[in-house]
Motif scaffolding. Structure first.
Motif, PDB file in Angstrom:
ATOM      1  N   LYS A   1       0.837  -1.203   0.000  1.00 59.52           N
ATOM      2  CA  LYS A   1       0.000   0.000   0.000  1.00 59.52           C
ATOM      3  C   LYS A   1       0.874   1.256   0.000  1.00 59.52           C
ATOM      4  CE  LYS A   1      -3.788  -2.258   2.490  1.00 59.52           C
ATOM      5  NZ  LYS A   1      -4.658  -2.236   3.698  1.00 59.52           N
ATOM      6  N   TRP A   2       0.388   2.290  -0.678  1.00 57.62           N
ATOM      7  CA  TRP A   2       1.115   3.559  -0.716  1.00 57.62           C
ATOM      8  C   TRP A   2       1.060   4.247   0.640  1.00 57.62           C
ATOM      9  CZ3 TRP A   2       4.472   4.561  -4.258  1.00 57.62           C
ATOM     10  CH2 TRP A   2       4.295   4.108  -5.572  1.00 57.62           C
ATOM     11  N   GLN A   3       2.218   4.741   1.060  1.00 57.79           N
ATOM     12  CA  GLN A   3       2.326   5.503   2.294  1.00 57.79           C
ATOM     13  C   GLN A   3       3.207   6.721   2.051  1.00 57.79           C
ATOM     14  OE1 GLN A   3       0.656   4.683   4.944  1.00 57.79           O
ATOM     15  NE2 GLN A   3       0.176   2.520   4.644  1.00 57.79           N
ATOM     16  N   VAL A   4       2.887   7.837   2.712  1.00 59.39           N
ATOM     17  CA  VAL A   4       3.806   8.978   2.708  1.00 59.39           C
ATOM     18  C   VAL A   4       4.849   8.693   3.781  1.00 59.39           C
ATOM     19  CG1 VAL A   4       4.108  11.447   3.073  1.00 59.39           C
ATOM     20  CG2 VAL A   4       2.062  10.605   1.897  1.00 59.39           C
ATOM     21  N   THR A   5       6.059   8.356   3.354  1.00 60.26           N
ATOM     22  CA  THR A   5       7.129   8.058   4.311  1.00 60.26           C
ATOM     23  C   THR A   5       7.522   9.317   5.064  1.00 60.26           C
ATOM     24  OG1 THR A   5       7.926   6.263   2.911  1.00 60.26           O
ATOM     25  CG2 THR A   5       9.458   7.127   4.549  1.00 60.26           C
ATOM     26  N   GLY A   6       7.577  10.437   4.369  1.00 62.82           N
ATOM     27  CA  GLY A   6       7.917  11.696   5.023  1.00 62.82           C
ATOM     28  C   GLY A   6       7.978  12.839   4.039  1.00 62.82           C
ATOM     29  N   CYS A   7       8.097  14.041   4.576  1.00 64.98           N
ATOM     30  CA  CYS A   7       8.209  15.238   3.748  1.00 64.98           C
ATOM     31  C   CYS A   7       9.080  16.239   4.487  1.00 64.98           C
ATOM     32  CB  CYS A   7       6.828  15.835   3.460  1.00 64.98           C
ATOM     33  SG  CYS A   7       6.834  17.183   2.255  1.00 64.98           S
ATOM     34  N   ALA A   8      10.014  16.858   3.782  1.00 65.27           N
ATOM     35  CA  ALA A   8      10.929  17.812   4.412  1.00 65.27           C
ATOM     36  C   ALA A   8      11.144  19.001   3.498  1.00 65.27           C
ATOM     37  CB  ALA A   8      12.265  17.135   4.739  1.00 65.27           C
ATOM     38  N   GLY A   9      11.549  20.121   4.086  1.00 64.63           N
ATOM     39  CA  GLY A   9      11.804  21.325   3.319  1.00 64.63           C
ATOM     40  C   GLY A   9      13.231  21.372   2.805  1.00 64.63           C
ATOM     41  N   ARG A  10      13.419  22.085   1.706  1.00 63.47           N
ATOM     42  CA  ARG A  10      14.752  22.315   1.137  1.00 63.47           C
ATOM     43  C   ARG A  10      14.893  23.804   0.850  1.00 63.47           C
ATOM     44  NH1 ARG A  10      14.910  18.102  -3.811  1.00 63.47           N
ATOM     45  NH2 ARG A  10      13.267  19.535  -4.478  1.00 63.47           N
ATOM     46  N   ILE A  11      15.991  24.380   1.279  1.00 61.04           N
ATOM     47  CA  ILE A  11      16.245  25.807   1.062  1.00 61.04           C
ATOM     48  C   ILE A  11      17.505  25.946   0.215  1.00 61.04           C
ATOM     49  CG2 ILE A  11      16.735  28.028   2.146  1.00 61.04           C
ATOM     50  CD1 ILE A  11      15.265  27.035   4.625  1.00 61.04           C
ATOM     51  N   GLY A  12      17.381  26.651  -0.900  1.00 64.67           N
ATOM     52  CA  GLY A  12      18.502  26.795  -1.821  1.00 64.67           C
ATOM     53  C   GLY A  12      19.574  27.731  -1.298  1.00 64.67           C
ATOM     54  N   PRO A  13      20.773  27.633  -1.845  1.00 63.26           N
ATOM     55  CA  PRO A  13      21.847  28.565  -1.467  1.00 63.26           C
ATOM     56  C   PRO A  13      21.556  29.962  -2.017  1.00 63.26           C
ATOM     57  CG  PRO A  13      22.551  27.199  -3.300  1.00 63.26           C
ATOM     58  CD  PRO A  13      21.207  26.672  -2.880  1.00 63.26           C
ATOM     59  N   PRO A  14      22.225  30.985  -1.522  1.00 68.71           N
ATOM     60  CA  PRO A  14      22.014  32.339  -2.049  1.00 68.71           C
ATOM     61  C   PRO A  14      22.223  32.398  -3.562  1.00 68.71           C
ATOM     62  CG  PRO A  14      23.327  32.409  -0.044  1.00 68.71           C
ATOM     63  CD  PRO A  14      23.208  30.967  -0.418  1.00 68.71           C
ATOM     64  N   PHE A  15      21.383  33.163  -4.234  1.00 67.13           N
ATOM     65  CA  PHE A  15      21.464  33.421  -5.677  1.00 67.13           C
ATOM     66  C   PHE A  15      21.098  32.209  -6.541  1.00 67.13           C
ATOM     67  CE2 PHE A  15      24.913  35.859  -3.570  1.00 67.13           C
ATOM     68  CZ  PHE A  15      24.293  37.095  -3.577  1.00 67.13           C
ATOM     69  N   SER A  16      20.581  31.144  -5.931  1.00 67.03           N
ATOM     70  CA  SER A  16      20.171  29.975  -6.699  1.00 67.03           C
ATOM     71  C   SER A  16      18.670  30.025  -6.930  1.00 67.03           C
ATOM     72  CB  SER A  16      20.537  28.690  -5.945  1.00 67.03           C
ATOM     73  OG  SER A  16      19.980  27.557  -6.601  1.00 67.03           O
ATOM     74  N   VAL A  17      18.231  29.508  -8.097  1.00 66.59           N
ATOM     75  CA  VAL A  17      16.795  29.467  -8.389  1.00 66.59           C
ATOM     76  C   VAL A  17      16.207  28.113  -8.034  1.00 66.59           C
ATOM     77  CG1 VAL A  17      17.048  31.151 -10.235  1.00 66.59           C
ATOM     78  CG2 VAL A  17      17.086  28.700 -10.791  1.00 66.59           C
ATOM     79  N   THR A  18      17.054  27.185  -7.570  1.00 65.20           N
ATOM     80  CA  THR A  18      16.586  25.859  -7.185  1.00 65.20           C
ATOM     81  C   THR A  18      17.048  25.551  -5.765  1.00 65.20           C
ATOM     82  OG1 THR A  18      18.546  24.705  -8.032  1.00 65.20           O
ATOM     83  CG2 THR A  18      16.720  25.062  -9.564  1.00 65.20           C
ATOM     84  N   SER A  19      16.371  24.592  -5.148  1.00 64.88           N
ATOM     85  CA  SER A  19      16.683  24.241  -3.766  1.00 64.88           C
ATOM     86  C   SER A  19      17.291  22.844  -3.639  1.00 64.88           C
ATOM     87  CB  SER A  19      15.404  24.299  -2.918  1.00 64.88           C
ATOM     88  OG  SER A  19      14.443  23.407  -3.436  1.00 64.88           O
ATOM     89  N   ASN A  20      17.615  22.198  -4.763  1.00 65.23           N
ATOM     90  CA  ASN A  20      18.112  20.827  -4.733  1.00 65.23           C
ATOM     91  C   ASN A  20      19.325  20.679  -3.834  1.00 65.23           C
ATOM     92  OD1 ASN A  20      17.094  21.688  -7.547  1.00 65.23           O
ATOM     93  ND2 ASN A  20      16.693  19.502  -7.502  1.00 65.23           N
ATOM     94  N   LEU A  21      19.349  19.606  -3.061  1.00 65.14           N
ATOM     95  CA  LEU A  21      20.467  19.365  -2.148  1.00 65.14           C
ATOM     96  C   LEU A  21      21.769  19.175  -2.913  1.00 65.14           C
ATOM     97  CD1 LEU A  21      18.782  16.976   0.439  1.00 65.14           C
ATOM     98  CD2 LEU A  21      18.974  19.463   0.515  1.00 65.14           C
ATOM     99  N   HIS A  22      21.694  18.512  -4.083  1.00 62.02           N
ATOM    100  CA  HIS A  22      22.904  18.313  -4.884  1.00 62.02           C
ATOM    101  C   HIS A  22      23.457  19.635  -5.400  1.00 62.02           C
ATOM    102  CE1 HIS A  22      22.885  13.985  -4.797  1.00 62.02           C
ATOM    103  NE2 HIS A  22      21.649  13.921  -5.256  1.00 62.02           N
ATOM    104  N   GLY A  23      22.597  20.639  -5.466  1.00 58.28           N
ATOM    105  CA  GLY A  23      23.043  21.943  -5.942  1.00 58.28           C
ATOM    106  C   GLY A  23      23.432  22.883  -4.814  1.00 58.28           C
ATOM    107  N   GLY A  24      23.585  22.359  -3.603  1.00 55.20           N
ATOM    108  CA  GLY A  24      24.020  23.185  -2.483  1.00 55.20           C
ATOM    109  C   GLY A  24      22.915  23.585  -1.528  1.00 55.20           C
ATOM    110  N   GLY A  25      21.713  23.034  -1.698  1.00 54.22           N
ATOM    111  CA  GLY A  25      20.610  23.366  -0.803  1.00 54.22           C
ATOM    112  C   GLY A  25      20.779  22.736   0.573  1.00 54.22           C
TER     113      GLY A  25
END
Length: 389
Positions: free
Chosen positions: A238-262
């Motif tokens: 059965k489908w379950q929501v395992t979790g949800c967390a926030g991501r904040i991008g680095p200064p001057f970035s338009v994305t919040s991806n962790l691989h991109g420095g978030g």
């Protein structure tokens, strides 16, 4: 005798595997559940003898070793690969070994996923307006409707090649910023609508890009943020929501991806900082969790059984939840980085538990072998042709 779970991966340059730390944890949890987890790529397969020279983690010695194994009863596809050569390898492998049962598979590109999700009445109100890029005139019309616009590759992840356009006051053009294909931050520049395609010449706009309504993502300090939700099948299928967390991008970035420095932050903390009241936070969380489950169920109805999806969400200033994109091969590091270790452990365990569930039902007819057959090749993710997943 323990059950086997094969993890299908791809070698990066230097015969490196991208997610080796995750595979180690997966192997440890597998041993606890009676599952022998091993890692392999198409390069490790001995076709003549139908065997695999697989990578196996020895917990007692805390080291990786190689061993010859037979083909596993079920495969967890975590292929993250670059280039046409790797695409050819994985394509040949799937065509040759059609009888293997897959725990997960790729879905389709962002444009196809958007159109499929638009069919669902409960999901459609959460989708930003999106079009496939055609030409400059179409882009100009879209920019007139929306003060913030994102241009995204149909395929690709990690913030690669994403451009953000923000209308300047008085109609004096747009502020353009983003990341190139290597995730490098592009300096913000002022442009006119006519100059945008010129600036992005060589990026393959007409064949590779979608244009999407921008949702206000900036925090008080100017940094952008979003939320990564992990939805997974559990040990009962059965489908379950395992979790949800926030991501904040680095200064001057338009994305919040962790691989991109978030950076990662708990969902509750981020929502509480923005909206204040517990009642509002609870309402937003409930809406987000309901949306995540609807998305997974709808995509499963279209593509067949799969085990997990990473769902990127945004919450606008009014508290409305928006669906930004779906990733069929999600990372789970966001929960480790927020310190939510129980959720992180669940995120690792659930694919193994779901694999055991499927194997217990293996006598039933398998209708999910060719997961992509329901979507025409032209609409499948470009990551299965020449880009990284």
């Amino acid at each position: 005798m323990s059950t086997q779970l094969g993890v299908l991966a791809m070698y990066m340059p230097g015969r490196k595997l991208e997610e080796l730390s995750f595979y180690r944890k997966l192997s440890i949890y597998g041993q606890k559940l009676g599952v022998d987890v091993f890692i392999f790529t198409p390069d490790d397969v001995d076709d003549n003898r139908s065997r695999i020279y697989a990578l196996s983690y020895n917990q007692a010695k805390r080291s990786w070793t190689r061993k010859w194994v037979g083909f596993p009863p079920i495969v967890y596809d975590r292929c993250r690969y670059h280039g046409a050569d790797n695409f050819r390898k994985i394509t040949r492998f799937r065509q040759k070994y059609t009888k293997l049962r897959y725990l997960s598979r790729p879905l389709a590109n962002k444009w196809t996923i958007h159109r499929l999700l638009s069919e669902n009445e409960s999901i459609a109100p959460h989708l930003p307006s999106t079009v496939h890029y055609r030409n400059r005139k179409q882009l100009e019309q879209f920019l007139k409707k929306h003060p913030i616009v994102y241009m995204k590759p149909k395929s690709g992840t990690g913030g690669r090649g994403i451009v953000r356009l923000q209308r300047l006051r008085g109609g004096r053009g747009y502020l353009m910023q983003g990341r190139d294909a290597e995730r490098r931050i592009l300096p913000a520049v002022k442009v006119t609508a006519a100059h945008i395609p010129v600036r992005l010449a060589g990026w393959g706009l007409q064949s590779k890009y979608i244009v999407q309504q921008g949702i206000p993502l900036e925090l008080k300090d100017g940094r952008v943020h979003d939320f990564r939700m992990l939805v997974q099948k559990d040990g009962q299928g059965k489908w379950q929501v395992t979790g949800c967390a926030g991501r904040i991008g680095p200064p001057f970035s338009v994305t919040s991806n962790l691989h991109g420095g978030g950076t990662a932050i708990s969902m509750e903390t981020l929502l509480k900082n923005r909206f204040g009241t517990e009642e509002k936070v609870t309402s937003i969380k409930e809406a987000a969790y309901t949306l995540g489950l609807h998305v997974a169920q709808h995509l499963e109805a279209k593509f067949g059984t799969f085990c997990e999806a990473g769902i990127d969400l945004a919450v606008d200033p009014s508290g409305h939840v928006w669906l930004l994109e779906v990733n069929p091969k999600p990372s789970r590091d966001v929960f480790r980085l927020t310190g939510d270790l129980q959720t992180y452990r669940n995120a690792i365990r659930r694919p193994i538990e779901f694999a055991l569930h499927l194997l217990q039902k293996k006598a039933a007819p398998n209708t999910d072998t060719h997961l992509l057959d329901r979507v025409p090749p032209s609409q499948q993710s470009e990551s299965h042709r020449d880009r990284s997943v």
